[in-house]
Motif scaffolding. Sequence first.
Motif, PDB file in Angstrom:
ATOM      1  N   GLN A 168     -39.934  52.512 -88.183  1.00  0.00           N
ATOM      2  CA  GLN A 168     -38.876  51.515 -88.348  1.00  0.00           C
ATOM      3  C   GLN A 168     -38.335  51.075 -86.994  1.00  0.00           C
ATOM      4  N   ASP A 172     -38.276  47.266 -85.530  1.00  0.00           N
ATOM      5  CA  ASP A 172     -37.076  46.596 -85.031  1.00  0.00           C
ATOM      6  C   ASP A 172     -37.241  46.160 -83.579  1.00  0.00           C
ATOM      7  N   GLN A 201     -28.747  43.129 -82.246  1.00  0.00           N
ATOM      8  CA  GLN A 201     -28.631  43.962 -83.434  1.00  0.00           C
ATOM      9  C   GLN A 201     -29.901  44.768 -83.676  1.00  0.00           C
ATOM     10  N   ARG A 202     -31.035  44.106 -83.526  1.00  0.00           N
ATOM     11  CA  ARG A 202     -32.295  44.814 -83.734  1.00  0.00           C
ATOM     12  C   ARG A 202     -32.462  45.951 -82.731  1.00  0.00           C
ATOM     13  N   TYR A 205     -30.436  48.798 -83.986  1.00  0.00           N
ATOM     14  CA  TYR A 205     -31.126  49.455 -85.097  1.00  0.00           C
ATOM     15  C   TYR A 205     -32.245  50.357 -84.573  1.00  0.00           C
ATOM     16  N   ARG A 208     -30.964  53.543 -82.893  1.00  0.00           N
ATOM     17  CA  ARG A 208     -30.436  54.508 -83.854  1.00  0.00           C
ATOM     18  C   ARG A 208     -31.569  55.189 -84.628  1.00  0.00           C
ATOM     19  N   ARG A 287     -31.582  45.769 -92.442  1.00  0.00           N
ATOM     20  CA  ARG A 287     -32.831  46.432 -92.063  1.00  0.00           C
ATOM     21  C   ARG A 287     -33.860  46.357 -93.171  1.00  0.00           C
TER      22      ARG A 287
END
Length: 287
Positions: A168, A172, A201-202, A205, A208, A287
Amino acid sequence: MAEETDGIEEALEGQIRVLVTAAGQVGERIARAREAALRRAQAASEQEARELQSRLAAEQRAARTELGNVHRSDWWDRATPEQIGHTYQVARAWANEDPEAVRAEQRMRDELRTRYGVDVNNAGADPEAVRQAVQRELDRAERDRVNADAERSRVEQENAEAQRLMSQADQDDRRAEEARSAVAHEPDPEERIRAAAEAEQREAYADRARQDGRTQYDSAERREGTARDLEAKGINHDVIATRMRADISQGKPATEAVKNAGKTKAPEARKAAHGRDTQMQHTGLGR
């Protein structure tokens, strides 16, 4: 006082006779079960056979560590009957495959005869006491197997989740890179602002998800610490080896090793997004 001491010594000797006799029987059962499991794995598939051989190699290394103790006099001075019995069980379990186990078994036979007057081939233990000791050890081994299977399943689930999170994160990262490209080439000012916010934002993400993935994997140091803690609690080496074998994974996932090493970030994208980060944080970019 002398009579009391003699009574204690006789009880200790009797306990050792029972435990060593039971340990020999259980060790031989373990050896036969291991051979049968290997035959089944080889008949099933090469991969299954390789995986089992890898696990058995880890168990054998742990067994050698434990068996090395029997060549030290200070170990014999402190060893409890239960420890002696378990170590003899390990020696018998590996005697058909490992010369080190043969050496350890012979040393144990000599020490048992010298220190306790126990002849392993004719220990003279009470048959009913031996039967009960064998059953207790088999029950314990079954509990350890169930616990090890549960631990292995837990680790497999953690690793699968870590792989998902790292995948993921990479996804992103790619979307953030696409957004940064739009910032650099998009003629519409409003669209550039939107793309910059998406890139920011990506990236958040991805960071994280990647951090969560690393947490799932754990470190080699943590695993070694766990093994030491288990040893300190008196858990036997076979159980520790099983848990560590299940818990071992790469220090970092494969996806991390090939992560976008050359990624660059456009300064103008971050600058454009900075003032609008709160405003545009939830613009349908879930997401």
